[in-house]
Design an enzyme around this catalytic site. Structure first.
Site, PDB file in Angstrom:
ATOM      1  N   VAL A  16       0.829  -1.226   0.000  1.00 13.05           N
ATOM      2  CA  VAL A  16       0.000   0.000   0.000  1.00 13.05           C
ATOM      3  C   VAL A  16       0.853   1.262   0.000  1.00 13.05           C
ATOM      4  O   VAL A  16       0.686   2.158  -0.840  1.00 13.05           O
ATOM      5  CB  VAL A  16      -0.898   0.008   1.271  1.00 13.05           C
ATOM      6  N   SER A 133       4.215   9.645   7.472  1.00 11.73           N
ATOM      7  CA  SER A 133       2.913   9.580   8.151  1.00 11.73           C
ATOM      8  C   SER A 133       1.786  10.027   7.238  1.00 11.73           C
ATOM      9  O   SER A 133       1.987  10.843   6.342  1.00 11.73           O
ATOM     10  CB  SER A 133       2.917  10.460   9.398  1.00 11.73           C
ATOM     11  N   LYS A 205       8.909  10.217  14.511  1.00 12.65           N
ATOM     12  CA  LYS A 205       7.730   9.526  13.959  1.00 12.65           C
ATOM     13  C   LYS A 205       7.077   8.671  15.050  1.00 12.65           C
ATOM     14  O   LYS A 205       5.852   8.591  15.159  1.00 12.65           O
ATOM     15  CB  LYS A 205       8.136   8.664  12.754  1.00 12.65           C
ATOM     16  N   HIS A 208       5.167  10.911  17.243  1.00 13.54           N
ATOM     17  CA  HIS A 208       3.937  11.256  16.519  1.00 13.54           C
ATOM     18  C   HIS A 208       2.889  10.165  16.746  1.00 13.54           C
ATOM     19  O   HIS A 208       1.734  10.444  17.036  1.00 13.54           O
ATOM     20  CB  HIS A 208       4.244  11.421  15.025  1.00 13.54           C
ATOM     21  N   ASN A 209       3.310   8.912  16.606  1.00 19.01           N
ATOM     22  CA  ASN A 209       2.354   7.814  16.755  1.00 19.01           C
ATOM     23  C   ASN A 209       1.858   7.702  18.203  1.00 19.01           C
ATOM     24  O   ASN A 209       0.689   7.404  18.436  1.00 19.01           O
ATOM     25  CB  ASN A 209       2.986   6.493  16.311  1.00 19.01           C
ATOM     26  N   GLU A 212      -0.641  10.244  18.608  1.00 17.87           N
ATOM     27  CA  GLU A 212      -1.839   9.791  17.877  1.00 17.87           C
ATOM     28  C   GLU A 212      -2.665   8.820  18.746  1.00 17.87           C
ATOM     29  O   GLU A 212      -3.887   8.920  18.802  1.00 17.87           O
ATOM     30  CB  GLU A 212      -1.372   9.116  16.587  1.00 17.87           C
TER      31      GLU A 212
HETATM   32  P1  NBP Z   1       3.867  -4.002   4.522  1.00 22.52           P
HETATM   33  O1  NBP Z   1       4.504  -3.538   5.784  1.00 22.52           O
HETATM   34  O2  NBP Z   1       2.694  -4.881   4.597  1.00 22.52           O
HETATM   35  O3  NBP Z   1       4.995  -4.726   3.629  1.00 22.52           O
HETATM   36  C1  NBP Z   1       4.684  -5.421   2.469  1.00 22.52           C
HETATM   37  C2  NBP Z   1       5.823  -5.271   1.474  1.00 22.52           C
HETATM   38  O4  NBP Z   1       7.038  -5.779   2.025  1.00 22.52           O
HETATM   39  C3  NBP Z   1       5.571  -6.085   0.212  1.00 22.52           C
HETATM   40  O5  NBP Z   1       6.084  -5.334  -0.853  1.00 22.52           O
HETATM   41  C4  NBP Z   1       6.391  -7.341   0.465  1.00 22.52           C
HETATM   42  O6  NBP Z   1       6.774  -7.981  -0.709  1.00 22.52           O
HETATM   43  C5  NBP Z   1       7.585  -6.744   1.145  1.00 22.52           C
HETATM   44  N1  NBP Z   1       8.417  -7.689   1.882  1.00 22.52           N
HETATM   45  C6  NBP Z   1       8.140  -8.432   2.983  1.00 22.52           C
HETATM   46 BR1  NBP Z   1       6.491  -8.579   3.758  1.00 22.52          BR
HETATM   47  N2  NBP Z   1       9.174  -9.159   3.428  1.00 22.52           N
HETATM   48  C7  NBP Z   1      10.163  -8.873   2.557  1.00 22.52           C
HETATM   49  C8  NBP Z   1      11.485  -9.330   2.462  1.00 22.52           C
HETATM   50  N3  NBP Z   1      12.015 -10.155   3.364  1.00 22.52           N
HETATM   51  N4  NBP Z   1      12.234  -8.900   1.417  1.00 22.52           N
HETATM   52  C9  NBP Z   1      11.719  -8.065   0.506  1.00 22.52           C
HETATM   53  N5  NBP Z   1      10.448  -7.564   0.555  1.00 22.52           N
HETATM   54  C10 NBP Z   1       9.682  -7.974   1.580  1.00 22.52           C
HETATM   55  O7  NBP Z   1       3.541  -2.741   3.574  1.00 22.52           O
HETATM   56  P2  NBP Z   1       2.879  -1.337   3.937  1.00 22.52           P
HETATM   57  O8  NBP Z   1       1.644  -1.463   4.747  1.00 22.52           O
HETATM   58  O9  NBP Z   1       2.828  -0.630   2.640  1.00 22.52           O
HETATM   59  O10 NBP Z   1       3.969  -0.632   4.880  1.00 22.52           O
HETATM   60  C11 NBP Z   1       5.316  -0.430   4.473  1.00 22.52           C
HETATM   61  C12 NBP Z   1       6.073   0.234   5.616  1.00 22.52           C
HETATM   62  O11 NBP Z   1       5.496   1.508   5.855  1.00 22.52           O
HETATM   63  C13 NBP Z   1       6.010  -0.542   6.930  1.00 22.52           C
HETATM   64  O12 NBP Z   1       7.229  -0.403   7.622  1.00 22.52           O
HETATM   65  C14 NBP Z   1       4.914   0.170   7.686  1.00 22.52           C
HETATM   66  O13 NBP Z   1       5.041   0.054   9.086  1.00 22.52           O
HETATM   67  C15 NBP Z   1       5.132   1.618   7.228  1.00 22.52           C
HETATM   68  N6  NBP Z   1       3.949   2.470   7.299  1.00 22.52           N
HETATM   69  C16 NBP Z   1       2.737   1.993   6.951  1.00 22.52           C
HETATM   70  C17 NBP Z   1       1.621   2.838   7.025  1.00 22.52           C
HETATM   71  C18 NBP Z   1       0.266   2.337   6.591  1.00 22.52           C
HETATM   72  O14 NBP Z   1      -0.701   3.099   6.767  1.00 22.52           O
HETATM   73  N7  NBP Z   1       0.153   1.120   6.053  1.00 22.52           N
HETATM   74  C19 NBP Z   1       1.782   4.155   7.426  1.00 22.52           C
HETATM   75  C20 NBP Z   1       3.043   4.616   7.737  1.00 22.52           C
HETATM   76  C21 NBP Z   1       4.129   3.760   7.668  1.00 22.52           C
HETATM   77  P3  NBP Z   1       5.858  -9.155  -1.344  1.00 22.52           P
HETATM   78  O15 NBP Z   1       4.836  -8.455  -2.184  1.00 22.52           O
HETATM   79  O16 NBP Z   1       6.813  -9.967  -2.131  1.00 22.52           O
HETATM   80  O17 NBP Z   1       5.247  -9.916  -0.184  1.00 22.52           O
END
Ligand code: NBP
Length: 502
Positions: A16, A133, A205, A208-209, A212
């Site tokens: 995402v 964020s 960050k 911030h959380n 939140e």
């Molecule tokens: P996720 O945290 O769910 O991560 C999924 C991604 O990580 C996919 O692209 C997956 O690849 C890849 N991945 C994983 Br799982 N293990 C891996 C590995 N060993 N090697 C390479 N790629 C790997 O995605 P997200 O929700 O987009 O969040 C990304 C980051 O941003 C996180 O650290 C999260 O805490 C942070 N964040 C999220 C939000 C939010 O609202 N979601 C907000 C702010 C920050 P695949 O497709 O091959 O499984």
């Protein structure tokens, strides 16, 4: 096929956040290469987004990804914090050249960022840990970005980070709307700035959380009090939150709360949606990290910690349902004016919020000494004003408070916040008393009030506590009639009861 024109930047992790941030970057005219462990996701993403101003370049291996980037390379990682981030870094490092820049945009623990920055610096590489964020919508149309790391690396990243960040009006602190929500925007102050060395960005960050967590729980308590003490229905409360959003509480979380409370259940239009949602909340850990860090550094942040505990107790659903049949509370009902109580709850929320932010900023103040950072608190409040979940008009007041006094010890001491609490505290106390009398749990409202009363107490009962410690453990004590730092011990009588020795 390899791209002929080198990309300005690359991104690993097309979930995402990664997809939305990549589109935001490409929309601002930067060419961006993307890589995902599961290649089909990359193919789908590229196929679904054929036309972007900067251009998206799909790559199928890390080697192709690295080869597609302009030097010194800039690579964003957006994968789960912890082992996955380390795995991606380990995969990239052998492919890189000195001075290349890795940017971790995940929710990393700041101590991991300190470790990674040091390790990569040892290999001649540069590392930025950047808080991102605003969730999905923020990543797509303007997040709040909190970068920490090597300053030179930040200067190279800055044009991209400033272009994609949310923008706010510098005078009012309000987000500047674009053609789509938050984008594209001309003018305004970007919600990003260099935070400090190594883990400073991820630390901010995390705070911030933590804030939140506090904000969300306080809003929930306002809702619980209006419901529990006044018996208001969700839609009516939604109207009240909409009104509050026009005044000093104007913020993203108040705005969405109003929308949520007005929402009907899609399965049964006669019911409010919120009434059919199960009352157990989860957590991903950043609130817990903030509270643990507060305990580690000895900084009082009880309101943020109470917000985490409130989620923990909410998760004990079955136990609570069983206990509700056994444990009785007071039968007392509120019989006063509805309008007066709604105003009092508003004031309790505002005062509690000020205390919660005061705690968050005190944590950052102590952390900068602990980790040798030089944090600019006014600028941090400015970064929080747009793009992120805690964005609020209120943050402009914090920026102004630190502009008046950059060395401010506690937000409560700033004349503006001091005046607010002075005017509103009678209502705050009334709400906390009523909550206790009528048995409505209000953990953050009451802990914030205790924090305020403790902080304004020239003398706390810790004198007795020191005497107790000296009695049973010879921990010594200081005297009020002697200089600080001089320690004494009293020869206490032998304990007469055996259990005192335990
Ligand atoms: P996720 O945290 O769910 O991560 C999924 C991604 O990580 C996919 O692209 C997956 O690849 C890849 N991945 C994983 Br799982 N293990 C891996 C590995 N060993 N090697 C390479 N790629 C790997 O995605 P997200 O929700 O987009 O969040 C990304 C980051 O941003 C996180 O650290 C999260 O805490 C942070 N964040 C999220 C939000 C939010 O609202 N979601 C907000 C702010 C920050 P695949 O497709 O091959 O499984």
């Amino acid at each position: 096929m390899m791209a002929k024109t080198p990309s300005d930047i690359g991104l690993v992790g097309l979930a995402v956040m990664g997809q939305n941030l990549a589109l935001n970057i490409a929309d601002h005219g930067f060419r961006i290469s993307v890589y995902n462990r599961t290649v089909e996701k990359t193919d789908r993403f590229i196929a679904e987004n054929p036309q972007t101003p900067g251009g998206l370049v799909g790559t199928k291996s890390l080697a192709d990804f690295v080869a597609s980037l302009a030097k010194p390379r800039k690579m964003i990682i957006l994968v789960p914090a912890g082992k996955a981030t380390d795995a991606v870094i380990d995969g990239l490092v052998p492919l890189l050249d000195p001075n290349d820049i890795i940017i971790d945009g995940g929710n990393a623990l700041w101590t991991d960022t300190i470790r990674r920055e040091k390790e990569l610096r040892g290999k001649g590489l540069r590392f930025i840990g950047s808080g991102v964020s605003g969730g999905e919508e923020g990543a797509r149309f303007g997040p709040s970005l909190m970068p920490g790391g090597e300053f030179g690396a930040w200067q190279e990243l800055k044009p991209i980070w400033e272009a994609i960040a949310a923008k706010v009006d510098d005078k009012t602190g309000r987000p500047i709307p674009g053609a789509k929500p938050g984008w594209p925007v001309s003018g305004g102050v970007p919600c990003t700035a260099y935070i400090g060395e190594n883990g400073a960005g991820h630390y901010v960050k995390m705070i911030h959380n933590g804030i939140e967590y506090g904000d969300m729980q306080m809003i929930c308590e306002a809702y619980a009090l209006m419901s529990g003490l006044l018996g208001l229905k969700a839609a009516e409360m939604g109207g009240i939150f909409s009104e509050w959003n026009q005044g000093s509480l104007d913020s993203f979380l108040i705005e969405i709360t109003a929308d949520i409370l007005k929402q009907r259940d899609p399965n049964n239009k006669r019911k409010a949606f919120v009434d059919v949602v199960l009352d157990t909340a989860g957590q991903k850990g950043t609130g817990k990290w903030t509270s643990t860090n507060a305990l580690d550094m000895g900084v009082p942040a009880p309101t943020i910690a109470e917000a985490v505990f409130a989620r923990c107790i909410s998760a004990l659903k079955d136990e609570r349902v069983a206990a509700a049949k056994i444990l009785k509370g007071p039968g007392k009902k509120y019989r006063g004016s509805k309008q007066a109580l709604v105003q009092a709850i508003h004031d309790a929320l505002y005062c509690s919020k000020i205390c919660s932010y005061a705690q968050g900023f005190q944590l950052m103040r102590t952390a900068q000494q602990e980790y040798g950072w030089k944090l600019n608190f006014g600028e941090i409040a400015q970064i929080f004003r747009g793009g992120c979940i805690i964005r609020a008009a209120f943050l402009q007041k914090i920026t102004e408070a630190y502009a008046r006094n950059p060395q401010l010890a506690n937000l409560l001491l700033d004349p503006f916040f001091n005046r607010i609490v002075k005017q509103a505290q009678e209502n705050w106390r009334k709400v906390v008393s009523l909550a206790a009398e009528c048995g409505v749990p209000a953990p953050t409202f009451s802990s914030a009030l205790s924090y305020y009363d403790s902080y304004r107490s020239a003398r706390l009962p810790a004198n007795l506590l020191q005497a107790q410690r000296d009695y049973f453990g010879a921990h010594t004590y200081e005297r009020t009639d002697q200089p600080r730092g001089k320690f004494f011990h009293l020869d206490w009588p032998e304990p007469t009861r055996p259990q005192l020795e335990a």
